[in-house]
Design a protein around this motif. Structure first.
Motif, PDB file in Angstrom:
ATOM      1  N   PRO A 136      31.842  50.066  45.161  1.00  0.00           N
ATOM      2  CA  PRO A 136      32.007  50.144  46.613  1.00  0.00           C
ATOM      3  C   PRO A 136      32.321  51.563  47.069  1.00  0.00           C
ATOM      4  O   PRO A 136      33.139  52.252  46.461  1.00  0.00           O
ATOM      5  CB  PRO A 136      33.197  49.203  46.892  1.00  0.00           C
ATOM      6  N   GLN A 137      31.643  51.991  48.120  1.00  0.00           N
ATOM      7  CA  GLN A 137      31.866  53.329  48.652  1.00  0.00           C
ATOM      8  C   GLN A 137      32.951  53.326  49.721  1.00  0.00           C
ATOM      9  O   GLN A 137      33.170  52.319  50.396  1.00  0.00           O
ATOM     10  CB  GLN A 137      30.568  53.888  49.244  1.00  0.00           C
ATOM     11  N   VAL A 138      33.596  54.445  49.851  1.00  0.00           N
ATOM     12  CA  VAL A 138      34.581  54.663  50.912  1.00  0.00           C
ATOM     13  C   VAL A 138      34.117  55.876  51.700  1.00  0.00           C
ATOM     14  O   VAL A 138      33.894  56.948  51.123  1.00  0.00           O
ATOM     15  CB  VAL A 138      35.991  54.906  50.329  1.00  0.00           C
ATOM     16  N   ASN A 139      33.930  55.706  52.987  1.00  0.00           N
ATOM     17  CA  ASN A 139      33.414  56.786  53.839  1.00  0.00           C
ATOM     18  C   ASN A 139      32.083  57.325  53.316  1.00  0.00           C
ATOM     19  O   ASN A 139      31.796  58.517  53.407  1.00  0.00           O
ATOM     20  CB  ASN A 139      34.434  57.927  53.941  1.00  0.00           C
ATOM     21  N   GLY A 140      31.291  56.406  52.730  1.00  0.00           N
ATOM     22  CA  GLY A 140      29.970  56.781  52.253  1.00  0.00           C
ATOM     23  C   GLY A 140      29.950  57.518  50.929  1.00  0.00           C
ATOM     24  O   GLY A 140      28.904  58.025  50.513  1.00  0.00           O
ATOM     25  N   LYS A 141      31.098  57.588  50.239  1.00  0.00           N
ATOM     26  CA  LYS A 141      31.169  58.302  48.969  1.00  0.00           C
ATOM     27  C   LYS A 141      31.815  57.429  47.896  1.00  0.00           C
ATOM     28  O   LYS A 141      32.573  56.523  48.201  1.00  0.00           O
ATOM     29  CB  LYS A 141      31.982  59.591  49.129  1.00  0.00           C
ATOM     30  N   VAL A 142      31.504  57.734  46.635  1.00  0.00           N
ATOM     31  CA  VAL A 142      32.120  57.029  45.510  1.00  0.00           C
ATOM     32  C   VAL A 142      33.287  57.870  45.008  1.00  0.00           C
ATOM     33  O   VAL A 142      33.116  59.009  44.574  1.00  0.00           O
ATOM     34  CB  VAL A 142      31.104  56.800  44.370  1.00  0.00           C
ATOM     35  N   TYR A 143      34.486  57.302  45.088  1.00  0.00           N
ATOM     36  CA  TYR A 143      35.690  58.020  44.678  1.00  0.00           C
ATOM     37  C   TYR A 143      36.304  57.475  43.402  1.00  0.00           C
ATOM     38  O   TYR A 143      37.145  58.150  42.797  1.00  0.00           O
ATOM     39  CB  TYR A 143      36.752  57.940  45.785  1.00  0.00           C
ATOM     40  N   VAL A 144      35.958  56.256  43.009  1.00  0.00           N
ATOM     41  CA  VAL A 144      36.665  55.628  41.893  1.00  0.00           C
ATOM     42  C   VAL A 144      35.725  55.146  40.803  1.00  0.00           C
ATOM     43  O   VAL A 144      34.579  54.770  41.061  1.00  0.00           O
ATOM     44  CB  VAL A 144      37.521  54.434  42.370  1.00  0.00           C
ATOM     45  N   ALA A 145      36.243  55.178  39.577  1.00  0.00           N
ATOM     46  CA  ALA A 145      35.574  54.593  38.423  1.00  0.00           C
ATOM     47  C   ALA A 145      36.312  53.302  38.109  1.00  0.00           C
ATOM     48  O   ALA A 145      37.427  53.340  37.576  1.00  0.00           O
ATOM     49  CB  ALA A 145      35.631  55.542  37.230  1.00  0.00           C
ATOM     50  N   PRO A 146      35.751  52.141  38.466  1.00  0.00           N
ATOM     51  CA  PRO A 146      36.478  50.866  38.315  1.00  0.00           C
ATOM     52  C   PRO A 146      36.862  50.594  36.868  1.00  0.00           C
ATOM     53  O   PRO A 146      36.033  50.647  35.970  1.00  0.00           O
ATOM     54  CB  PRO A 146      35.493  49.822  38.845  1.00  0.00           C
ATOM     55  N   ILE A 147      38.135  50.308  36.665  1.00  0.00           N
ATOM     56  CA  ILE A 147      38.647  50.100  35.311  1.00  0.00           C
ATOM     57  C   ILE A 147      38.161  48.779  34.730  1.00  0.00           C
ATOM     58  O   ILE A 147      37.873  48.674  33.538  1.00  0.00           O
ATOM     59  CB  ILE A 147      40.184  50.185  35.318  1.00  0.00           C
ATOM     60  N   SER A 148      38.061  47.753  35.565  1.00  0.00           N
ATOM     61  CA  SER A 148      37.468  46.470  35.145  1.00  0.00           C
ATOM     62  C   SER A 148      37.117  45.691  36.400  1.00  0.00           C
ATOM     63  O   SER A 148      37.523  46.066  37.509  1.00  0.00           O
ATOM     64  CB  SER A 148      38.443  45.667  34.275  1.00  0.00           C
ATOM     65  N   LEU A 149      36.361  44.632  36.230  1.00  0.00           N
ATOM     66  CA  LEU A 149      36.030  43.801  37.372  1.00  0.00           C
ATOM     67  C   LEU A 149      37.258  43.010  37.812  1.00  0.00           C
ATOM     68  O   LEU A 149      38.146  42.723  37.011  1.00  0.00           O
ATOM     69  CB  LEU A 149      34.894  42.841  37.021  1.00  0.00           C
ATOM     70  N   THR A 150      37.309  42.686  39.095  1.00  0.00           N
ATOM     71  CA  THR A 150      38.443  41.952  39.636  1.00  0.00           C
ATOM     72  C   THR A 150      38.492  40.539  39.064  1.00  0.00           C
ATOM     73  O   THR A 150      37.485  39.828  39.081  1.00  0.00           O
ATOM     74  CB  THR A 150      38.352  41.870  41.172  1.00  0.00           C
ATOM     75  N   LEU A 151      39.652  40.149  38.573  1.00  0.00           N
ATOM     76  CA  LEU A 151      39.832  38.804  38.038  1.00  0.00           C
ATOM     77  C   LEU A 151      40.883  38.056  38.855  1.00  0.00           C
ATOM     78  O   LEU A 151      41.797  38.666  39.413  1.00  0.00           O
ATOM     79  CB  LEU A 151      40.234  38.850  36.560  1.00  0.00           C
ATOM     80  N   PRO A 152      40.782  36.749  38.922  1.00  0.00           N
ATOM     81  CA  PRO A 152      41.633  35.975  39.830  1.00  0.00           C
ATOM     82  C   PRO A 152      42.959  35.546  39.218  1.00  0.00           C
ATOM     83  O   PRO A 152      43.166  35.607  38.001  1.00  0.00           O
ATOM     84  CB  PRO A 152      40.775  34.741  40.093  1.00  0.00           C
ATOM     85  N   GLN A 153      43.856  35.101  40.098  1.00  0.00           N
ATOM     86  CA  GLN A 153      45.064  34.432  39.647  1.00  0.00           C
ATOM     87  C   GLN A 153      44.807  32.923  39.587  1.00  0.00           C
ATOM     88  O   GLN A 153      43.949  32.394  40.288  1.00  0.00           O
ATOM     89  CB  GLN A 153      46.235  34.694  40.607  1.00  0.00           C
ATOM     90  N   GLY A 154      45.550  32.267  38.739  1.00  0.00           N
ATOM     91  CA  GLY A 154      45.476  30.819  38.619  1.00  0.00           C
ATOM     92  C   GLY A 154      46.734  30.313  37.937  1.00  0.00           C
ATOM     93  O   GLY A 154      47.618  31.092  37.575  1.00  0.00           O
ATOM     94  N   ILE A 155      46.824  29.007  37.775  1.00  0.00           N
ATOM     95  CA  ILE A 155      47.991  28.412  37.129  1.00  0.00           C
ATOM     96  C   ILE A 155      47.829  28.454  35.603  1.00  0.00           C
ATOM     97  O   ILE A 155      46.875  27.911  35.044  1.00  0.00           O
ATOM     98  CB  ILE A 155      48.195  26.948  37.578  1.00  0.00           C
ATOM     99  N   ILE A 156      48.758  29.128  34.956  1.00  0.00           N
ATOM    100  CA  ILE A 156      48.842  29.150  33.495  1.00  0.00           C
ATOM    101  C   ILE A 156      49.965  28.186  33.128  1.00  0.00           C
ATOM    102  O   ILE A 156      51.112  28.389  33.527  1.00  0.00           O
ATOM    103  CB  ILE A 156      49.159  30.566  32.988  1.00  0.00           C
ATOM    104  N   TYR A 157      49.645  27.124  32.408  1.00  0.00           N
ATOM    105  CA  TYR A 157      50.624  26.046  32.249  1.00  0.00           C
ATOM    106  C   TYR A 157      50.818  25.602  30.797  1.00  0.00           C
ATOM    107  O   TYR A 157      49.942  25.768  29.941  1.00  0.00           O
ATOM    108  CB  TYR A 157      50.221  24.841  33.092  1.00  0.00           C
ATOM    109  N   SER A 158      51.987  25.024  30.556  1.00  0.00           N
ATOM    110  CA  SER A 158      52.314  24.458  29.250  1.00  0.00           C
ATOM    111  C   SER A 158      51.668  23.076  29.140  1.00  0.00           C
ATOM    112  O   SER A 158      52.017  22.162  29.891  1.00  0.00           O
ATOM    113  CB  SER A 158      53.828  24.338  29.092  1.00  0.00           C
ATOM    114  N   LYS A 159      50.761  22.923  28.206  1.00  0.00           N
ATOM    115  CA  LYS A 159      50.106  21.622  28.026  1.00  0.00           C
ATOM    116  C   LYS A 159      51.129  20.561  27.590  1.00  0.00           C
ATOM    117  O   LYS A 159      51.017  19.394  27.983  1.00  0.00           O
ATOM    118  CB  LYS A 159      48.981  21.736  27.003  1.00  0.00           C
ATOM    119  N   LYS A 160      52.101  20.982  26.830  1.00  0.00           N
ATOM    120  CA  LYS A 160      53.128  20.044  26.348  1.00  0.00           C
ATOM    121  C   LYS A 160      53.939  19.481  27.522  1.00  0.00           C
ATOM    122  O   LYS A 160      54.117  18.264  27.633  1.00  0.00           O
ATOM    123  CB  LYS A 160      54.052  20.753  25.360  1.00  0.00           C
TER     124      LYS A 160
END
Length: 442
Positions: A136-160
């Motif tokens: 994604p550009q900001v003000n028509g320019k590329v300023y960043v080298a993305p470290i990784s793709l965006t990943l979501p939050q979710g419920i991490i739960y104890s199966k027990k």
């Protein structure tokens, strides 16, 4: 998304030997002739400073490991790590460094629009920008080298603990989700642990409800708020924060949330002090290290209509070079060396595996992953899943006032502590937003 490959590719570096043939004839080279290694000029020493957002321990360690590995491979380059840990807000940290003339030369950028507008960032060199697709550009320019793709939050739960509470399947609707929390509560266990001591952690739950009730329905909500066309007192934001508040007031969140740090949540989960936490895949490795035998699952929290909405759109976040550092050819070259090293296949694979990340580079990186991470990837690849950004991750016209995010997170803590959430708090949010927007225009 297809199944991840089971084997990582190995980069094999070949070596060559250099044989010097010295003449035995008279007049040949003297016995103390220097070897090429001895006569080659030493590389000029250069140094630069670096800062990255310290959040979860896995990412912190992976970043530090990458920096150390680079300096070991490039002894002429010295990197000064000026990152700050604790519960301080990363944006505030960077603004403070800038105010005292210590803005980092290379910085993990989370607020590209803000710092680009302030003239603090240099455009990313084309050979570095070429490593990625669709940055994604900001003000028509590329300023960043993305470290990784965006990943979501979710419920991490104890199966027990879920099994002991009689929860036989993962919730398919929001009503199912609330029913599950009631069952856990009835068993005398804290259903959810929240790392509320750290400011950034509040963004997980607050944005879950904002995404459900605002951003998947109106991606330009922020821009319209700045124009006075929408309000936090509208039905969507009010419903979002009512649902957020009820999560706490109904006893579904462990009562020690204000004194619990994000890095304590994994321990509370594996020791059975809480049945779940709401966070991202970067926590998987931390949980695995805390207890390799701990059996846990992951699922997204559905909205009121049973739809799944997740944070997961590309955004201008990642490595950025400061405008000041870019004035020095030697420093710029050393920083480019580091970025290239960071995204080299061998090093990048190690980083992504440590944080359960997904490659942002054109060259796709695969590594052996755990079932929970595969579930995340499958959900992200589901065409029915809607994706958005967190309120503070938009840019351009949808950029929020710079101080608003942390101000609002603290406001939420205030009404939770007092137990008196009402429309008056949301009126305060409108007023704060408007005040900050006016200040930005001066």
């Amino acid at each position: 998304m297809n199944k991840m490959l089971k084997k990582m590719l190995k980069v094999v570096a070949g070596t060559s030997a250099l044989t010097l043939v010295l003449s035995a004839c008279g007049g040949g080279a003297p016995s103390n002739t220097a070897s090429p290694a001895e006569t080659a000029p030493a590389k000029k020493e250069v140094s630069f400073s670096i800062a990255y957002a310290i959040g979860d321990p896995a990412t912190k360690q992976a970043m530090a490991t990458a920096v150390d590995a680079f300096m070991k491979a490039n002894p002429n380059v010295k990197i000064k790590n000026i990152s700050d840990g604790g519960s301080s807000a990363y944006l505030d940290f960077l603004k403070t460094k800038d105010a005292v003339g210590e803005f980092p030369d290379l910085v993990e950028m989370r607020d590209a629009q803000l710092f680009a507008d302030a003239g603090k960032l240099a455009e990313l060199p084309s050979d570095i920008a070429g490593l990625f697709d669709n940055v994604p550009q900001v003000n028509g320019k590329v300023y960043v080298a993305p470290i990784s793709l965006t990943l979501p939050q979710g419920i991490i739960y104890s199966k027990k603990l879920y099994e002991e509470a009689g929860i036989k399947e993962e919730p398919k609707t929001y009503a199912d989700f609330l029913t599950a929390q009631e069952k856990l509560k009835a068993k005398g266990v804290s259903p959810i642990v929240v790392g509320g001591k750290d400011v950034f952690h509040w963004g997980f739950w607050i944005n879950k409800y904002f995404v459900d009730e605002m951003f998947v329905k109106n991606p330009n909500w922020n821009a319209q708020r700045s124009k006075g066309q929408v309000s936090f007192t509208d039905e969507g934001p009010m419903k979002a924060m009512q649902s957020f508040t009820e999560l706490f007031t109904k006893g579904y969140v462990d009562k020690g949330y204000l004194s619990t740090a994000d890095n304590q949540t994994a321990s509370m989960l594996v020791t059975g002090k809480a049945a779940s936490l709401f966070s991202g895949p970067w926590m998987f490795e931390q949980i695995k290290q805390a207890d390799p035998k701990f059996d846990f699952g992951w699922y997204p929290v559905p909205d009121q209509q049973g739809n799944v909405n997740l944070v997961g759109l590309p955004q201008p976040q990642g490595w950025a070079i400061s405008a000041e550092a870019a004035k020095s050819p030697e420093k710029t070259e050393a920083i480019k060396q580091f970025i290239s090293f960071f995204f080299s296949k061998d090093q990048y694979t190690k980083f992504l595996k440590a944080v359960n990340g997904v490659a942002a580079t054109k060259e796709k990186i695969t590594y052996e992953t755990m079932p929970q991470m595969q579930k995340v990837l499958d959900v992200m690849a589901d065409p029915k899943v809607k994706k958005s950004l967190q309120i503070n991750n938009f840019w351009g016209d949808n950029q929020i006032p710079p101080q608003f995010r942390n101000w609002f997170y603290k406001l939420a803590q205030e009404w939770l502590t007092k137990g008196d959430f009402s429309v008056d708090y949301m009126k305060k949010a409108d007023a704060e937003w408007d005040t900050e927007v006016k200040a930005m225009k001066k």
